[in-house]
Design a protein around this motif. Structure first.
Motif, PDB file in Angstrom:
ATOM      1  N   GLU A 160       3.024  -4.727   0.940  1.00 44.01           N
ATOM      2  CA  GLU A 160       2.694  -3.615   0.289  1.00 44.01           C
ATOM      3  C   GLU A 160       2.688  -2.257   0.980  1.00 44.01           C
ATOM      4  N   GLU A 161       2.614  -2.476   2.462  1.00 42.83           N
ATOM      5  CA  GLU A 161       3.029  -1.315   3.207  1.00 42.83           C
ATOM      6  C   GLU A 161       4.673  -0.913   3.202  1.00 42.83           C
ATOM      7  N   ILE A 162       5.278  -2.270   3.265  1.00 39.55           N
ATOM      8  CA  ILE A 162       6.853  -1.813   3.066  1.00 39.55           C
ATOM      9  C   ILE A 162       7.155  -1.068   2.027  1.00 39.55           C
ATOM     10  N   ALA A 163       6.541  -1.533   0.859  1.00 41.96           N
ATOM     11  CA  ALA A 163       6.836  -0.940  -0.609  1.00 41.96           C
ATOM     12  C   ALA A 163       6.500   0.552  -0.475  1.00 41.96           C
ATOM     13  N   GLU A 164       5.468   0.867   0.042  1.00 40.76           N
ATOM     14  CA  GLU A 164       4.776   2.310   0.105  1.00 40.76           C
ATOM     15  C   GLU A 164       5.582   3.050   1.117  1.00 40.76           C
TER      16      GLU A 164
END
Ligand code: ARG
Length: 589
Positions: free
Chosen positions: A428-432
């Protein structure tokens, strides 16, 4: 009072006042600039000597003798024909930076002395049409200029002059009226992508019918008349197209990480009630004249290739109003209702002739002048493909803006994932982060060339970690956050009593120039000056961090603290500067 001024004043300003006080003529400008021989060079003595018919070197000597070095100047000497080379005291640099650091809200950036009201016309896509790469620049540059101006205290009114009026709506409305089921959902039920594909499908079907069915064509033409006459049923149908388009626009602006507010969307249709009066005023004052039935404005200096004057057509001979009438009415609204002092138009350079004629007409009519109500087109160049030609898909079609943004986000996400070797980030953090880095890359590439120039859309270059890219700046920011975390410091103390390393001085003096960079970028509507400032800041930070150990090998406690203070002020300045450009600075990357 004096202490307040000296607290917020920059090194350069404090130096300028010390010099001005020492010059024989109080009004003289010392003409300071940064120099490679010392910290600053003052060139103002030359002009002063010329005026006083004095020997410049002698005059410079007198100034040096008369100056109270105070605690700002460490060394001052005459050089060349009468320049002054000035070195700033280390402790003054730290003391002045400490004062800026204490101002957590604004980093010591003052408000403009005389703020005014600017209406800025930007991010203006067209209803029922796909947004393409040409709409990118207006949105990105406009948003940055809004943030920059607002930060200086300017009252900014945003206007999104969307294309929501015109003959093509007759065709669309007529088609929808005959096929009502094609758009009979609630606005909240569809995504931006769906909204656009609905509009696209409708447009193509309507077009097909229009081209093949003469009777439909006649009905469609009649619909335009109904629309302009304000027939309620026709207007309600038109509103459906506008609403569906806004769903799509908002989704694109959200992807662009950009705030666009509904009340600021005042499209061409918003000036409908003013068009007739605009024409009447222009005709009565003689600014516009009838020519072959059309209402036209002629200009001495605007002629076509055949040498014949090219007029601005305010009203067509069939009574219809076009783009010019809307823009002239918008000027009246912005000047007389919104009380603007500056009208700024962030629009493609290919519309420059239109704006030249519109502004000139408004000047002749007395709505604009060159003193208290000015208009300016911030004309931007074209986005080019890698081949240096206007950006097109392989099939030769215009590139959809969303496709381009998605590709940038994908590329950036890959970079973020690859750099995260320790697997510290969740999916999720990578996507954000990927979105923040990808959109930042697109915005930065657009903003870092001066607006008037064309630039090549090159994703490889944009997401590169080395060089003048937002990714480089974002990594510099994240790196500083990690240094501060490791040191366990949230608010490191400055130590003005310490001497500074060359690299610390260079970084410090550049940090000091932030307020000036903001003022310059804002007043010149030049976001590229802010990107240049920030890039240099990150580069100076990199060499400072190479040469001046902060954590390992461990320096004495006060030195470490002072360096951490420089780190933190750099991070805060990067964060603030990037925010003014609409670019995020993630805490971890
Ligand atoms: N909608 C226009 C376009 O897509 C830009 C509008 C510019 N603003 C204006 N006031 N004419 O090209």
């Amino acid at each position: 009072m004096a202490s307040v001024t000296s607290l917020s004043a920059s090194v350069e300003q404090q130096l300028a006042s010390a010099l001005t006080a020492a010059l024989p003529e109080a009004v003289a400008d010392p003409l300071l600039r940064r120099s490679d021989r010392a910290d600053f060079q003052a060139n103002g003595i030359l002009a002063l000597a010329k005026k006083a018919k004095a020997n410049p070197r002698e005059l410079a000597g007198q100034v040096v003798a008369g100056i109270t070095t105070g605690d700002v100047i460490a060394d001052i000497e005459v050089s060349g024909p009468g320049f002054l080379n000035i070195t700033i005291a280390d402790r003054a640099i730290t003391r002045i930076l400490a004062a800026r650091y204490a101002d957590t809200e604004r980093l010591g950036v003052p408000y403009a002395d005389t703020p005014g009201t600017t209406v800025i016309d930007y991010a203006q896509p067209n209803v029922a049409k796909e947004m393409h790469v040409g709409h990118l620049r207006s949105a990105v540059i406009g948003d940055a200029v809004v943030q920059l101006l607002e930060f200086t205290g300017e009252n900014v009114v945003r206007r999104h002059h969307i294309g929501d009026w015109g003959t093509q709506f007759g065709m669309l409305i007529q088609y929808l009226d005959e096929h009502p089921h094609e758009l009979d959902h609630e606005a909240s039920e569809v995504s931006g992508e769906e909204a656009m594909s609905n509009l696209d499908r409708l447009y193509k079907s309507a077009r097909r019918l229009f081209d093949s069915d003469e009777e439909f064509k006649t009905r469609a033409r009649r619909r335009v008349v109904d629309l302009q006459a304000g027939d309620p049923h026709t207007l309600a149908m038109w509103q459906k197209f506008v609403d569906e388009s806004k769903i799509y626009f908002f989704s694109v602006f959200e992807k662009l990480d950009m705030e666009v507010r509904d009340p600021d969307i005042v499209g061409e249709s918003g000036y409908n009630d003013m068009l007739a009066e605009t024409c009447r005023l222009l005709e009565e004052s003689g600014v516009a004249v009838r020519s072959e039935g059309a209402l036209c404005v002629f200009f001495d200096d605007i002629k076509g290739p055949d040498g014949q004057p090219v007029p601005l057509i305010v009203q067509k001979s069939d009574g219809g109003y076009g783009y010019a009438a809307t823009d002239l009415s918008a000027i009246r609204d912005r000047v007389f209702n919104l009380k603007a002092n500056s009208l700024l138009y962030v629009v493609d350079a290919r519309q420059s002739l239109h704006f030249k004629m519109v502004f000139e007409t408004a000047r002749k009519a007395g709505w604009l002048n060159d003193e208290d109500v000015k208009a300016y087109q911030l004309a931007f160049g074209t986005v080019l493909g890698k081949d240096g030609k206007p950006f097109k898909t392989r099939e030769g079609e215009t590139v959809r803006l969303v496709d381009l943004l998605d590709e940038a986000i994908d590329r950036a996400t890959a970079v973020v994932r690859e750099k995260d070797t320790q697997h510290q980030l969740s999916e999720e953090e990578i996507a954000e982060r990927g979105a923040q880095v990808g959109i930042g890359a697109v915005k930065y590439a657009d903003l870092s060339t001066s607006a008037s120039r064309d630039y090549k859309f090159d994703l490889d270059q944009m997401v590169s970690l080395n060089g003048d890219t937002s990714v480089y700046l974002q990594y510099a920011y994240a790196r500083i956050q990690s240094i501060l975390r490791k040191a366990g410091e949230t608010r490191p103390q400055p130590h003005p009593e310490l001497g500074l390393h060359e690299a610390e001085r260079a970084l410090g003096l550049h940090l000091d120039a932030f307020a000036e960079a903001v003022a310059e970028s804002a007043t010149e509507y030049a976001p590229h000056k802010m990107t240049a400032y920030l890039y240099q800041l990150a580069s100076l930070f990199t060499s400072f961090y190479d040469k001046c150990p902060v954590i390992k090998p461990e320096p004495p406690k006060d030195v470490a603290e002072n360096r951490l203070f420089l780190c933190d002020l750099t991070a805060r300045t990067l964060h603030q500067g990037m925010a003014l450009l609409g670019i995020r600075t993630p805490e971890r990357l």
